[in-house]
Enzyme design. Structure first.
Site, PDB file in Angstrom:
ATOM      1  N   PHE A  71       1.468 -10.256  -2.343  1.00  0.00           N
ATOM      2  CA  PHE A  71      -0.111 -10.217  -2.296  1.00  0.00           C
ATOM      3  C   PHE A  71      -0.350  -8.707  -2.705  1.00  0.00           C
ATOM      4  CE2 PHE A  71       0.868 -13.614   0.529  1.00  0.00           C
ATOM      5  CZ  PHE A  71      -0.192 -14.577   0.075  1.00  0.00           C
ATOM      6  N   ASP A  72      -1.381  -8.347  -3.456  1.00  0.00           N
ATOM      7  CA  ASP A  72      -2.098  -7.182  -3.573  1.00  0.00           C
ATOM      8  C   ASP A  72      -3.016  -7.182  -2.535  1.00  0.00           C
ATOM      9  OD1 ASP A  72      -3.404  -4.798  -4.927  1.00  0.00           O
ATOM     10  OD2 ASP A  72      -5.120  -6.206  -5.169  1.00  0.00           O
TER      11      ASP A  72
END
Length: 222
Positions: A9-10
């Protein structure tokens, strides 16, 4: 596609709603350096890129050390007032973690504020690996950050997704050979993510359960 075993995930704009914090930090730190009409619309298109690169673009200066320091001062000062998780982030990450899905955060932020944000919203313990700007030579859109996340988690690209809100997230994912998943709550808009190569765009964090082959809980109020 294969059932997903690894999710990367960013951070900002993807699982943490730091949009207002980022915009306020830029506006305050750039006062007196940028033209009078400089506003959030000038900032949004490059959100997700390394801070130094953005400061050079906005200010036209080569040495932006003082601007980066000013940004970080504002960012830390306002952090707890303005940071919150996006809808369903905590419940989804908790459940995925409990089901044995390996999860990592891959961000262009520095480690200090990355860890602070994850701890502040209560998801630090769900994350098995963290890759920040401090851990790579080439930040996103280069594949190195996503590759580093997979390396730390011993992941197979065929069963890995990268979830993000910016075009650099999609580019990094595609270059690393993983499935690129955009989030429709991105300030850039879902269409920009599709154009940047997103394989899927989700409207709700709970859609990630299906990627892992898990049933979604009965739908309560959205």
């Amino acid at each position: 596609m294969n059932a997903v075993r690894t999710m990367l995930f960013d951070l900002d704009g993807t699982i943490l709603d730091t949009n207002e914090l980022i915009i306020r930090s830029f506006l305050e730190s750039l006062k007196g350096t940028v033209p009078e009409g400089f506003c959030r619309d000038d900032i949004i298109p490059s959100m997700g890129e390394p801070l130094g690169d953005q400061m050079k673009r906005f200010s036209g200066l080569e040495d932006v050390t003082h601007l980066v320091a000013a940004y970080r001062e504002v960012n830390l000062r306002l952090h707890d007032e303005l940071v919150k998780p996006f809808a369903h982030v905590n419940e989804v990450l908790d459940r995925l973690h409990g089901e044995g899905i390996a999860m990592g955060v891959v961000t262009t932020k520095m480690r200090l504020t990355t860890e602070r944000g994850l701890k502040f919203v209560g998801i630090y313990d769900d994350v098995d690996a963290i890759v920040t700007i401090d851990d790579v030579t080439n930040p996103k859109p280069h594949p190195e950050p996503v590759q580093r996340g997979m390396e730390l988690l011993k992941a197979d690209p065929a069963s890995t997704i990268m979830v993000g809100d910016s075009v650099v997230d999609m580019a990094s994912a595609k270059a690393a050979g993983v499935t690129a998943v955009g989030v429709a709550w991105s300030l850039k808009g879902a269409e920009a993510l599709r154009k940047a190569g997103a394989d899927y765009v989700i409207d709700d964090m709970r859609e990630l359960y299906a990627f892992a082959g898990l049933e979604r809980e009965p739908l309560e109020e959205r």
